[in-house]
Design an enzyme around this catalytic site. Structure first.
Site, mmCIF file in Angstrom:
data_model
loop_
_atom_site.group_PDB
_atom_site.id
_atom_site.type_symbol
_atom_site.label_atom_id
_atom_site.label_comp_id
_atom_site.label_asym_id
_atom_site.label_seq_id
_atom_site.Cartn_x
_atom_site.Cartn_y
_atom_site.Cartn_z
ATOM 1 N N HIS A 130 6.129 -2.019 3.351
ATOM 2 C CA HIS A 130 6.128 -3.486 3.586
ATOM 3 C C HIS A 130 5.196 -4.283 2.794
ATOM 4 O O HIS A 130 4.116 -3.745 2.293
ATOM 5 C CB HIS A 130 5.599 -3.471 5.245
ATOM 6 C CG HIS A 130 4.229 -2.652 5.281
ATOM 7 N ND1 HIS A 130 4.389 -1.574 5.622
ATOM 8 C CD2 HIS A 130 2.973 -3.183 5.485
ATOM 9 C CE1 HIS A 130 2.936 -0.860 5.561
ATOM 10 N NE2 HIS A 130 2.055 -1.966 5.750
ATOM 11 N N ASN B 188 0.877 -1.225 -0.128
ATOM 12 C CA ASN B 188 -0.051 -0.105 -0.059
ATOM 13 C C ASN B 188 0.938 1.152 -0.028
ATOM 14 O O ASN B 188 2.102 1.355 0.598
ATOM 15 C CB ASN B 188 -0.950 0.150 1.144
ATOM 16 C CG ASN B 188 -1.832 -1.255 1.202
ATOM 17 O OD1 ASN B 188 -2.348 -1.924 0.377
ATOM 18 N ND2 ASN B 188 -2.214 -1.813 2.472
ATOM 19 N N HIS C 105 2.612 -6.810 2.315
ATOM 20 C CA HIS C 105 1.786 -7.858 2.596
ATOM 21 C C HIS C 105 1.871 -9.211 1.880
ATOM 22 O O HIS C 105 1.782 -9.232 0.515
ATOM 23 C CB HIS C 105 0.331 -7.489 2.786
ATOM 24 C CG HIS C 105 0.191 -6.383 3.612
ATOM 25 N ND1 HIS C 105 -0.452 -6.465 4.890
ATOM 26 C CD2 HIS C 105 0.299 -5.042 3.572
ATOM 27 C CE1 HIS C 105 -0.457 -5.444 5.517
ATOM 28 N NE2 HIS C 105 -0.029 -4.274 4.737
#
Length: 122
Positions: A100, A87, A102
């Site tokens: 990060h 994101n 996911h």
């Protein structure tokens, strides 16, 4: 960039269920899983958003995908499939300003909606 919860996990100031670690990256289970298997892969270098990735970060960002595939295999989701999501900023759903990846997998994962069920879900 200010210190984030991920910096504290890297520095072992906050506990996390670590699945993988090397000199560049760390993978750990998400504390609020959105799928039967849900873990995060983060760089140890602090990069706030996708917009902040530079040409010098190309190998590092690519390494996150290599780590994701390795851990997905170890978690038993590589064969059937999994999703990776990164994101960016508030409207993109980013809540921690340290990039990060996911990684989400498992048979109960219901998005995107399928017009025909995959063979492994029949």
């Amino acid at each position: 960039m200010s210190e984030t919860i991920f910096t504290k996990i890297i520095n072992r100031e906050i506990d996390a269920e670590i699945l993988y670690e090397d000199e560049q990256a760390l993978a750990f289970k998400d504390i609020n899983p959105q799928a039967p298997v849900h873990f995060l892969v983060i760089p140890k270098k602090a990069i706030a958003t996708i917009n902040d990735i530079t040409k010098q970060d190309r190998e590092l960002v690519g390494h996150l995908s290599v780590v994701a595939a390795k851990v997905a295999d170890e978690m038993g989701i590589a064969e059937e499939g999994y999703r990776t999501v990164m994101n960016c900023n508030e409207f993109g759903g980013q809540s921690v300003y340290h990039i990060h990846l996911h990684v989400l997998g498992g048979k109960l994962l219901g998005w995107p909606p399928y017009t025909d069920k995959p063979k492994n879900l029949e």
